[in-house]
Design a protein around this motif. Structure first.
Motif, short mmCIF file in Angstrom:
data_model
loop_
_atom_site.label_atom_id
_atom_site.label_comp_id
_atom_site.label_asym_id
_atom_site.label_seq_id
_atom_site.Cartn_x
_atom_site.Cartn_y
_atom_site.Cartn_z
N THR A 172 1.51 1.23 -6.97
CA THR A 172 0.98 -0.37 -7.46
C THR A 172 2.02 -0.83 -7.63
N ASP A 173 2.74 -1.49 -7.17
CA ASP A 173 4.05 -2.31 -7.63
C ASP A 173 4.30 -3.49 -8.46
N PHE A 174 4.40 -3.61 -9.62
CA PHE A 174 4.84 -5.21 -10.27
C PHE A 174 6.28 -5.42 -10.59
N PRO A 178 13.84 -4.83 -8.91
CA PRO A 178 13.60 -4.64 -10.07
C PRO A 178 11.88 -4.99 -10.26
N HIS A 179 11.17 -3.63 -10.28
CA HIS A 179 9.86 -3.41 -10.43
C HIS A 179 10.03 -2.53 -11.05
N CYS A 180 7.81 -2.34 -11.55
CA CYS A 180 7.12 -1.49 -12.63
C CYS A 180 6.58 -0.48 -11.13
N HIS A 181 6.99 0.46 -10.74
CA HIS A 181 5.80 1.41 -9.53
C HIS A 181 5.12 2.25 -10.36
N TYR A 182 3.35 1.50 -10.41
CA TYR A 182 2.36 2.10 -11.26
C TYR A 182 2.01 3.22 -10.61
N PRO A 224 0.71 -1.09 0.41
CA PRO A 224 0.07 0.06 0.13
C PRO A 224 0.44 1.15 -0.28
N HIS A 225 0.64 2.00 -1.63
CA HIS A 225 1.66 3.41 -1.49
C HIS A 225 0.83 4.50 -2.29
N ASN A 226 1.48 5.01 -2.92
CA ASN A 226 0.66 5.72 -4.41
C ASN A 226 0.80 5.07 -5.41
#
Ligand SMILES: [Zn+2]
Length: 420
Positions: free
Chosen positions: A284-286, A359-363, A280-282
């Motif tokens: 979504t992490d993928f 490695p991840h995409c913060h969306y 939970p933050h601003n």
């Protein structure tokens, strides 16, 4: 000892066969070279009138260099083929086949698969009588038969679908139908089932791939998602729910496409759904391996593309209706500020730049400047079918929905067999 002798014999046999084979080819298309193999004793092999050599295109190859190497008159063959296919656009990994005929001083045919599936093959042939090259396209003739399948997710969609006899490309097509509703990398669960009705394309009694996918149902833990194929008046194919609402929506569910990489086939290790869990933050992490393509969730204009503090390499895109999406920690950015992008366009690659532990995409998604949860917020919904197409769709639905519901009652396939 016995074993070794047998191996030696086998190896010798291979060499003899190889030399004989080579002799045939060389005699045919390079008569000026001395024939080898004349000293070989043993049974006389009557060389056939035809011989072929297959070559798999490697990166950096040019068609001219390949053809030259195999004794094919490059410019004549390329220009003969041009009415069907531009051989200058050869693809790495495809296999071309060069044919030789006894008595012809150069290669006598060339076959090249025009698509990845090998459904269409360009064939350029030398006509000895006419002393000319001519080209034609050979098309694989599939037999079409309706295919109903139901499969249940055990470890991954990938495994379940392959277990049900689908090809990787067909699995991706199935996932794409629901890409506005489901993030296939993290939101499928054990026990979810897919049912589908499609045209199966058969060759020699074997299912080779799917043609049109007529209807699909995904039974996850919520209400089932149903998609029925509709051929629009403009010729586009779309998928709609039974009420005629498009599955396509202004925003994709996830910036990462369902891919082989994220479903257990990454050479760098298995992607596990647990590591893809959201915090939970601003945003979504993928989680995904570095280099995984990141796509724009919707059409819009790039408002930022560069380094931005803790975000690392960041791309922001402005969409209609006051929405803005952001993609952070990228390893690579593939768009420029001010550029217009379409939904699904690749805008960068997953990385771990900025404040990131892996490695991840913060969306993230903003509406009128304020953060919203892209998975919970009420996002703009799909546009219904135009009035003029509703009757046509109703007919398609009434034809395929009952068949789909029947498929949904099938015993699930594709469950890996596990010993007790
Ligand atoms: Zn994040």
């Amino acid at each position: 000892m016995q074993q070794q002798r047998r191996l030696l014999f086998a190896a010798l046999a291979v060499v003899v066969v190889a030399v004989l084979g080579l002799t045939v080819v060389m005699k045919v298309w390079s008569p000026s070279r001395p024939a080898i193999g004349g000293a070989l004793s043993g049974p006389r092999v009557e060389p056939s009138q035809q011989a072929t050599v297959a070559y798999r295109v490697r990166s950096g190859d040019t068609i001219a260099a390949i053809l030259q190497r195999f004794g094919v008159p490059a410019s004549q063959v390329i220009s003969a083929g041009r009415e069907h296919y531009d051989l200058a656009r050869i693809n790495t990994g495809r296999t071309l086949t060069v044919g030789y005929t006894r008595g012809v001083g150069h290669a006598s045919s060339l076959r090249y698969p025009m698509d990845g599936d090998g459904d269409s093959t360009l064939v350029v042939r030398w006509d000895e009588q006419a002393q000319a090259w001519s080209a034609a396209v050979e098309q694989v003739q599939y037999e079409r038969e309706l295919v109903s399948r139901r499969f249940q997710i055990e470890s991954s969609l990938w495994n379940a679908a392959l277990g049900a006899g689908l090809r990787p490309d067909d699995v991706v097509r199935l996932a794409e139908i629901f890409q506005w509703d489901i993030d296939f990398n993290t939101e499928l669960h054990q026990g979810d089932t897919f049912s589908m009705v499609a045209d199966g394309l058969y060759l020699d009694g074997e299912l080779r791939k799917l043609g049109d996918i007529h209807a699909v149902q995904l039974q996850a833990k919520d209400a089932p998602l149903v998609a029925i194929r509709h051929l629009g008046a403009s010729g586009d194919v779309g998928y709609f729910d039974p009420d005629g609402k498009a599955r396509r929506k202004p925003f994709l569910r996830s910036p990462l496409a369902f891919s082989r990489v994220s479903s257990g086939f990454a050479p760098g290790g298995r992607f596990h759904p647990v590591t893809g869990k959201r915090r939970p933050h601003n945003g979504t992490d993928f989680a995904a391996p570095t280099g995984t393509p990141v796509r724009s969730v919707g059409g819009g204009v790039v408002t930022a593309a560069g380094r931005a503090g803790g975000y690392g390499l960041l791309v922001r895109i402005r969409h209609d209706g006051g929405y803005e999406s952001g993609y952070a920690h990228l390893s690579k950015i593939l768009v420029r500020k001010g550029q217009r992008v379409s939904q699904g366009d690749t805008i960068g690659k997953v990385g771990s730049t900025g404040l990131s532990t892996g490695p991840h995409c913060h969306y993230e998604l903003k509406l009128n400047g304020g953060y919203i949860d892209p998975l919970k917020a009420k996002l703009p919904v799909s546009v219904p079918l135009p009035q003029g197409e509703r009757d046509a769709f109703a007919a398609e639905r009434d034809r395929w929905l009952p068949v789909l519901l029947e498929a949904a009652l099938l015993e699930p396939e594709g469950q890996p067999e596990v010993g007790e």
